[in-house]
Every structure is written in C-alpha cells, then in structure tokens.
Design an enzyme around this catalytic site. Structure first.
Site: not given
Length: 306
Positions: A17-18, A100
């Site tokens: 998770m960015a 993504c």
C-alpha cells in the site's frame, strides 16, 4: 506454504500500500502474525539510477519483518531488470505490480496497463525471472474492464514465464476499489495453475479472510485497507480488540516508528494513528489527533484517551 524457496507461515499476507507500508507499520503487522510482508510499490523510475546502498535505505527492510516481498512498478523491461538487480539483496521475493489503476501510472503504461499486452507482460516477467535467483511473483487485476477479463490466460502465461506465485485482485482496473469482488475468476485461476495463488479484495476482518480462502480455494489471502485500520487483523486472537488493546497497538507503532524511521514525520504518524482509532469506543473526539504537530503530542493524546 512456499513461494519458490521462501517459507510463508500462516495464510494471511500484508498488501503493498502506497503511503501506508512504512517500516514501522510492516513490523507491527509481522508482530501480529502476517505471514508475508509486502513493501509499498517501488517505482522503477525512482530506483533504477541509484546506488544499491541508496535503494537499501529507501526500502529500510528489517530482519524482524521477513519474509518480505519488494514490489516494483514499471513497464520497460530494461528498467525492471535493472531494478531487480538493485533490490534483490534486500528482498526475499520480488513482485511486479500489474494491478495499480491510478491515472498517473496508467498514463505511463505501468500497473494494470500491462494487461493490454499480455505477450509483452510475459516477456517482461521472463526477463525479471532470468535476472535473479530470488522468486519473482506478480500481483494483477482480473482484467482491464468487464469485457476483457483475462486473468486465467494471463496467469498461465506468467507461470510459463517462471513466476513463482500470482496474486489476484478480484476486480477489473476499471472498478478500481469499488464494486463486487469476483470470487469465481480467482477460483478459476487457482484451478488452472500449479503455483501458489493469493486472493485479494475486501478483507476487513480475519473471518473475511477465511471466507475468501474457502470461496476461492486460493492458498493465501492478502489484506490491504483492512490491515491499514487494524494491523492486528492477521491474529484471530485479536479479532475484537478492546480500547486497551487498541491503545497498546498504537503505542507500539509509535515506538517502532521512533526506532526505525528516519523521517520523523508527525503527519505520517498521526495518519496511521487516526486509521487505527477507527474501532476505539469513546465520546472523546479522536479526530483531534489530526491537528497535532509532534510525535510526542500524538503519543500523549493516545495515552489520555479513555
């Protein structure tokens, strides 16, 4: 469960998770029995021209969190191979992001965009596999949209290319994080490949994860936003933490952050703390944590909650 030669304990995995998966958060999830930890996605544009030591500092992987999968996002074979070489000494597993769906990455041809050309994707993964002795895996969507659901065919081609595991997010790129997760496609992928398959999508409790595994037959369940809010989600004995338990988890996160993170970002800490306060039952205004300017004041605020 083994991915290549890497042992994974249990059946639950922390998603990449960015802006979430800092080192302190990853270690906290590991302490709460996550079997495999993913870094946040690492853009090849950021690392490909750096020294290996610099890349090591960016990743900041600690032995306490292993095994760790380093996730790369990119498109160009040469850049991905170069990045594989830069991260392989720090990673236990190297993962390629094919899921993504954020506009800025799709416009660069990264993430789920790679599903537009499965042949190019297969050749790219084969080059990554040939470049390292570490297991290479892929995290992917089931397709670009509902008219182009190609997960089974793509998963088979990636297995042929040498991928050691496939993670399936049960939505199309068009869906982003909305709409129903397609359990059927995940089950079909598992039936058609012999490598481990990780199911991903809408797990907000330990029970959800068990249910996902039962419905799909997959080997592992990946947890993203559910773990962001409840890093203890991986441990069935902590399924329903009371206020004292939640406070202990938050204070442990702050302790780990001080020990392992060099940024000293109060903003990063208060965001994590705010997420973890989601189930905290109180009449006090927990949202006030977002206004605090130092890590010390955040810690004192948490200690004062009742």
């Amino acid at each position: 469960m083994k991915i290549g030669d890497v042992d994974v304990e249990g059946r639950f995995v922390l998603a990449p998770m960015a802006a979430v998966n800092c080192t302190a958060f990853r270690i906290l999830c590991k302490e709460n029995k996550a079997g495999l930890i993913y870094t946040q996605m690492i853009d090849t544009d950021i690392v490909k021209n750096r020294q290996k030591s610099e890349v090591g500092e960016i990743l900041n992987i600690q032995n306490a969190e292993r095994p760790v999968s380093v996730q790369l996002i990119g498109n160009h074979k040469e850049s991905l191979v170069k990045s594989v070489k830069l991260v392989e000494d720090y990673a236990d597993i190297i993962d390629l992001n094919v899921g993504c769906s954020e506009k800025e990455f799709l416009e660069k041809g990264y993430g789920a965009y790679l599903l537009k050309d499965p042949s190019h994707l297969e050749h790219t993964v084969r080059a990554m596999v040939d470049a390292t002795e570490k297991p290479v895996t892929v995290k992917m969507r089931i397709g670009l949209d509902s008219q182009k659901i190609i997960a089974v065919r793509v998963a088979q081609s990636l297995q042929d290319a040498g991928a050691q595991a496939i993670c399936i997010h049960g939505r199309t790129a068009e869906q982003k994080l909305c709409g129903k997760v397609n359990w059927t496609i995940m089950r079909q992928v598992k039936q058609k490949v012999s490598i481990p398959v990780i199911a991903n999508g809408d797990v907000t409790s330990y029970e959800d994860g068990v249910c996902l595994l039962e419905k799909t037959g997959c080997d592992l369940a990946m947890i993203g936003r559910g773990a962001r809010d409840r890093p203890w989600i991986f441990d069935p004995q902590k399924a329903h933490l009371d206020n004292a338990g939640i406070k202990a988890q938050i204070l442990r996160f702050i302790e780990l952050y001080r020990r392992f993170e060099r940024r000293g970002s109060a903003q990063e800490v208060r965001e994590h703390v705010f997420w973890m306060l989601k189930d905290f039952e109180t009449k006090q205004k927990t949202r006030a944590v977002l206004n605090l300017k130092s890590i010390g004041s955040i810690e004192n605020f948490i200690k004062s909650l009742h």
